[in-house]
Write an enzyme that holds these catalytic residues in place. Structure first.
Site, PDB file in Angstrom:
ATOM      1  N   ASP B  25      -4.550   3.582  80.853  1.00 61.26           N
ATOM      2  CA  ASP B  25      -3.391   4.404  80.492  1.00 61.26           C
ATOM      3  C   ASP B  25      -2.249   3.503  80.028  1.00 61.26           C
ATOM      4  OD1 ASP B  25      -4.669   6.693  81.237  1.00 61.26           O
ATOM      5  OD2 ASP B  25      -3.327   7.200  82.896  1.00 61.26           O
ATOM      6  N   LYS B  82      -4.074  12.904  75.923  1.00 62.15           N
ATOM      7  CA  LYS B  82      -4.343  14.072  76.774  1.00 62.15           C
ATOM      8  C   LYS B  82      -3.729  15.337  76.203  1.00 62.15           C
ATOM      9  CE  LYS B  82      -4.301  11.562  81.206  1.00 62.15           C
ATOM     10  NZ  LYS B  82      -5.710  11.520  81.590  1.00 62.15           N
ATOM     11  N   GLY B 154      -3.121   9.516  89.992  1.00 66.68           N
ATOM     12  CA  GLY B 154      -1.787   9.031  90.347  1.00 66.68           C
ATOM     13  C   GLY B 154      -1.597   8.738  91.821  1.00 66.68           C
ATOM     14  N   ARG B 166     -20.265  10.901  93.945  1.00 65.06           N
ATOM     15  CA  ARG B 166     -21.424  11.109  94.830  1.00 65.06           C
ATOM     16  C   ARG B 166     -21.943  12.533  94.702  1.00 65.06           C
ATOM     17  NH1 ARG B 166     -23.249   7.373  98.360  1.00 65.06           N
ATOM     18  NH2 ARG B 166     -21.848   5.725  99.052  1.00 65.06           N
ATOM     19  N   GLY B 215      -7.754   7.431  90.736  1.00 68.36           N
ATOM     20  CA  GLY B 215      -7.535   6.694  91.980  1.00 68.36           C
ATOM     21  C   GLY B 215      -7.946   5.236  91.960  1.00 68.36           C
ATOM     22  N   SER B 237      -2.659   4.834  86.613  1.00 70.01           N
ATOM     23  CA  SER B 237      -1.448   4.140  87.044  1.00 70.01           C
ATOM     24  C   SER B 237      -1.770   2.743  87.574  1.00 70.01           C
ATOM     25  CB  SER B 237      -0.761   4.966  88.132  1.00 70.01           C
ATOM     26  OG  SER B 237      -0.857   6.345  87.831  1.00 70.01           O
TER      27      SER B 237
END
Lengths: 196, 293
Positions: B25, B82, B154, B166, B215, B237
Site C-alpha cells: 500500500d 481500491k 489496519g 486456514r 494484518g 499499513s
C-alpha cells in the site's frame, strides 16, 4: 533431463507443471548451487524489477552467466526476456545482459491492453495461442538473432544459439509446443556434449 | 490476427505473474518508488493506509484519482487501486484511468450492502477478499481474477488472516475429497456456486491465485502466510507505518521468497525497528470490523 525454473518470484509452478507434463523433471531453483544439477534453465514471467533484485541479492548473477557461457540453454518468458536482454529501451540499466536484443518493457501498454492472439511460430506447425500480459517485445536485434514470431511487426519470440525468449506466456496455456522447442534445444546441447 | 482483450486467462494470468511477491500500500509517488526499489511486485495506490482509515472514521471512498495517477507515473510495476464494494462508477473510473488491477475492498465503506460488482463485465481484473470458500467461490463466480484473505485490515494483527487462509484451504481440501453426489448440498451449505465448486473439486485447488492480506506487519508474518499456502502477500499499513519502511519492505520481500529459510528470516528480522502498532481484534467493536462487510 532436468529443467530448472528460477523460483524467486512469478509463475514458477506453471512452468514446472508443463515440464512435468512432458515427462521431464522440473526443479524449482532457489539457490545458485542448484544450477549445477540442471541441463536447461527457465526464467519465468513475474515482475522483472523484483526478480532482478533477488537475483543480485542472492548471488545468482555470476552463476547464471557461467551457466550461459557453458552453452546450457536458457528460456526467458516475459520478465525472463527482460532479464536476458543486453539492452533495455529507454533505460541505462540491463540485468543479465546475455542476449543481443534491445527489449522494450510493458511495450503493449498496461494490463487493460493485455491480450491473447493466435500466432505463427517458426518451428511450430499450427498457430499458437499466445497470452501477452503487460508484455515486452524485442525492439531491435542483431542479425544472428533468429526471429521466431512477430505480432503487428514486433518481435515477440526469438532465439540466439542456446538462448530462447518469448514475450508471451506458453505456461499459461495447456499447449506445450513452445516448451518442446526449448526441450529440443536442451537435447541438442546434451548431444553436443557427448560428441565433444 | 484477432486480438482478445480481458479474457479470463489474461486477467487471471496477471495475478499469476505476481505470485511469490509482495504488494504494498502506498499513498504517494515517493512511497511507490520506495516500494518498487525494495522489490514490491505491485503497489496499491490509496489516499490513506487502512490503519489511518480506521483512525479517521467516516466514509472511506476511492482515492483521489490524482494520487492514483501520480503513482502510475512514478513506477513501472503494476498499480492497483481500491473501489468500494458494489460501486460500479468508482470501478469504471479506475478502469478508464488504466489501473492494472482493482481491489473491490472492504477496507472502504461499502456502496452496496447486498451486491458485489459483476467483475466479469470489465476488462480490468479484480481482486476480492474472502474469509471462507463460500465467499471465495461467489467472488470467483462474479468474475474476480484473484483472491486475498480479508484478515482484519489496519490492525497489524495476523490472527484473522491466518483464520481465513486456514478456513479456505481446509474447505478446498474437503471439497476435493468429496463424492460427486455430495457436492450440490455442500454448495448450498457454503452458499457457493455449484459450477465453481465443481471446478475446485476437479482441479484440487482454487482456480485463481489467493494472496494473504489484512494484518501482515513483519517478515515473519509474511512467511507464516506463505507457509499456510498463500500465493503472495499484501502489506497494507505494515510497511509505511513501521519505524523504518525501507528496511521493513526489503525484509518482507525476501522473507516471502524464502519463507521456509528460518535462519535467513531471523537475520532479516534483526534491528528492523518497531513494527506498526497493532490492535487486539477483541478490542474492536463489531461495527469496527471491516471483514464483516
Amino acid at each position: 533431463m532436468k529443467i530448472g525454473v528460477l523460483g524467486l518470484q512469478g509463475a514458477v509452478e506453471e512452468h514446472i507443471k508443463q515440464i512435468t507434463a512432458l515427462g521431464l523433471e522440473g526443479i524449482t531453483i532457489k539457490q545458485p548451487e542448484q544450477l549445477q544439477e540442471i541441463d536447461g534453465l527457465i526464467l519465468p514471467g513475474g515482475e522483472s524489477t523484483t526478480i532482478s533484485r533477488l537475483i543480485h541479492r542472492y548471488g545468482f548473477t555470476d552463476p547464471i552467466k557461467k551457466f550461459a557461457k557453458s552453452k546450457k540453454p536458457i528460456f526467458g518468458t516475459c520478465a525472463g526476456m527482460v532479464l536476458l536482454a543486453k539492452e533495455l529501451s529507454g533505460s541505462e540499466d540491463s540485468h543479465l545482459g546475455l542476449m543481443d536484443i534491445c527489449v522494450k518493457r510493458n511495450a503493449f501498454g498496461r494490463q487493460r491492453d493485455s491480450f491473447e492472439a493466435k500466432l505463427d511460430v517458426k518451428g511450430i506447425a499450427d498457430p499458437f495461442t499466445a497470452v501477452f500480459i503487460r508484455a515486452p517485445y524485442v525492439e531491435s536485434a542483431v542479425t544472428h538473432v533468429e526471429i521466431l514470431a512477430t505480432y503487428n511487426e514486433h518481435i515477440v519470440a526469438a532465439r540466439q544459439e542456446h538462448l530462447l525468449v518469448s514475450s508471451f506466456h506458453p505456461e499459461l496455456t495447456g499447449d506445450t509446443r513452445f516448451l518442446e522447442l526449448f526441450v529440443s534445444m536442451v537435447t541438442e546441447y546434451k548431444k553436443e556434449l557427448i560428441i565433444s | 490476427m484477432e486480438k482478445l482483450l480481458g479474457t479470463g486467462t489474461v486477467k487471471r494470468g496477471m495475478a499469476q505473474m505476481q505470485k511469490g511477491g509482495v504488494i504494498m500500500d502506498v499513498v504517494n509517488a515517493e512511497q511507490a518508488k520506495i516500494a518498487e526499489a525494495t522489490g514490491a511486485v505491485a503497489v496499491m495506490a490509496l489516499e490513506r493506509v487502512p490503519s489511518d482509515i480506521r483512525a479517521a472514521g467516516g466514509v472511506a471512498r476511492m482515492a483521489d484519482p490524482r494520487i492514483v495517477e501520480e503513482v502510475m507515473n512514478a513506477v513501472s510495476i503494476p498499480v492497483m487501486a481500491k473501489a468500494r464494494i458494489g460501486h460500479i462508477v468508482e470501478a469504471r473510473v479506475l478502469e478508464a484511468m488504466g489501473v492494472d488491477y482493482i481491489d473491490e475492498s472492504e477496507v472502504l465503506t461499502p456502496a452496496d450492502e447486498e451486491f458485489h460488482l459483476l467483475k466479469s463485465a470489465y476488462t480490468v481484473p479484480f481482486v476480492c477478499g474472502c474469509r471462507d470458500l463460500g465467499e471465495a467461490a461467489r467472488r470467483i463466480g462474479e468474475g474476480a481474477a484473484m483472491l486475498r484473505t480479508k484478515g482484519e485490515p489496519g490492525t497489524g494483527n495476523i490472527v484473522e488472516a491466518v483464520r481465513h487462509m486456514r478456513q479456505v484451504n481446509a474447505q478446498v481440501r474437503k471439497v476435493t475429497l468429496m463424492n460427486d453426489d455430495e457436492l450440490m448440498t455442500e454448495a448450498k451449505i457454503l452458499g457457493a456456486p455449484y459450477e465453481i465448486l465443481k471446478q475446485i473439486k476437479e482441479a484440487g485447488k482454487l482456480p485463481v491465485v489467493n494472496f494473504a492480506a489484512g494484518g501482515v506487519a513483519t517478515p515473519a508474518d509474511a512467511a507464516l502466510m506463505m507457509e499456510l499456502g498463500a500465493d503472495g502477500v499484501f502489506v497494507g499499513s505494515g510497511v509505511f507505518k513501521s519505524e523504518n519502511p525501507e528496511k521493513f519492505a526489503n525484509a518482507i520481500v525476501q522473507a516471502t521468497t524464502y519463507y521456509n529459510d528460518y535462519d535467513l528470516i531471523g537475520k532479516l528480522s534483526q534491528e528492523l525497528g518497531s513494527a506498526m502498532k497493532g490492535i487486539d481484534i477483541a478490542t474492536l467493536a463489531a461495527e469496527e470490523r471491516m471483514q464483516e462487510r
